[in-house]
Design an enzyme around this catalytic site. Sequence first.
Site, PDB file in Angstrom:
ATOM      1  N   GLY A 160       0.818  -1.203   0.000  1.00 41.25           N
ATOM      2  CA  GLY A 160       0.000   0.000   0.000  1.00 41.25           C
ATOM      3  C   GLY A 160       0.854   1.256   0.000  1.00 41.25           C
ATOM      4  N   GLY A 189       4.738   1.189  -0.084  1.00 42.29           N
ATOM      5  CA  GLY A 189       5.512   0.756  -1.246  1.00 42.29           C
ATOM      6  C   GLY A 189       5.390  -0.725  -1.521  1.00 42.29           C
ATOM      7  N   GLY A 204      -3.128  -2.163  -7.098  1.00 44.25           N
ATOM      8  CA  GLY A 204      -2.354  -3.402  -7.114  1.00 44.25           C
ATOM      9  C   GLY A 204      -2.215  -3.972  -8.511  1.00 44.25           C
ATOM     10  N   ASP A 205      -3.286  -3.882  -9.307  1.00 43.70           N
ATOM     11  CA  ASP A 205      -3.232  -4.356 -10.689  1.00 43.70           C
ATOM     12  C   ASP A 205      -2.235  -3.521 -11.493  1.00 43.70           C
ATOM     13  OD1 ASP A 205      -5.369  -5.981  -9.890  1.00 43.70           O
ATOM     14  OD2 ASP A 205      -6.820  -4.454 -10.486  1.00 43.70           O
TER      15      ASP A 205
END
Length: 338
Positions: free
Chosen positions: A233, A236, A263-264
């Site tokens: 998150g 990093g 995240g993708d």
Amino acid sequence: MSGGRVVTLTANPSLDRTLVLPGALTRGGVARLGSSSTEPGGKGVNVARVLAAAGTDVLAVVPADETDPLVTALAALSLPLRTVPTGAPVRTNYTLTEPDGTTTKLNEPGTALDTDTRAALRTVLHDAARDAGWVVLSGSLPPGTPADWYAELVRAVRDTGARVAVDTSEAPLLALLAAGPASAPDLVKPNSEELAQVAGTTEAELLADPAALRAAVDALHAGGIAEVLLTLGGDGAVLSTADGEVWSARPPRITVRSTVGAGDSSLAGHVLGALAGAPAAERLRRAVATGAAAAALPGSALPTPAQVDLAGVSVQPGPPGSAPPAARPVPAAGRDVS
């Protein structure tokens, strides 16, 4: 391996409906919404869209009818697509975003895939993977799908020579890891919560104990996984390789507007670096920069290369906080390694 097409499979695609709240969500209250938007989504679709925006040769594979609104929306974006019909509409996921960047997701379960549909998807994926550099399997599995289906798909495409990345959680992730080295992908991208689940502990305990975090990552390597991209998150990410390289990175300063697709986007950034033949530190830099760029955008918007701040990412050897005082962050190689 560098170059080649990227093929993504989104087993449980969605139309992502983002609703903007004027303030903090109050249970039982009435909220007068601000702007709203609907985007074609699902984790693999998001990866494909980020890659396509960067000029990558990409193909998205989805279970959906040709007349489904998801397919129509992706066609409008000119995203190369292969579909396998299901006879049912794609699900809708809802994201509630608050002014401080807090996001609440409400995800529908999706359409069940029968045995014939899964077999057709496997065939389409295998055929597409023959000339691919990477295959990306992303997201949850639809209701009724065997938990070990991703493990089956990894084995199915292994003879194509494409590298395989998997980004999933809960039962599908546990089943993938339990299937053994023959089903091990080249890369997995857990977040800290998912890694804690694998390690049998809590996220807080894992992040508070660097030795436990290292042991959890090493266990993935022991199972045959070559690279682990652990996203943290706002803190990093960490990239660990089976040959002993470990790098950590901090994101550039941003104002978080929505974490949907971050995240993708990180996974897409790593793949972009790999396609360019970048070393591990630079693959991680691009992953963190691309994920941060997504988090700075509203709703389910996804970043373009012009929005990715590679120079703002600080990369150092070792896990977070492990670099000795004399160590210096690795300087950025430039704004674009693709």
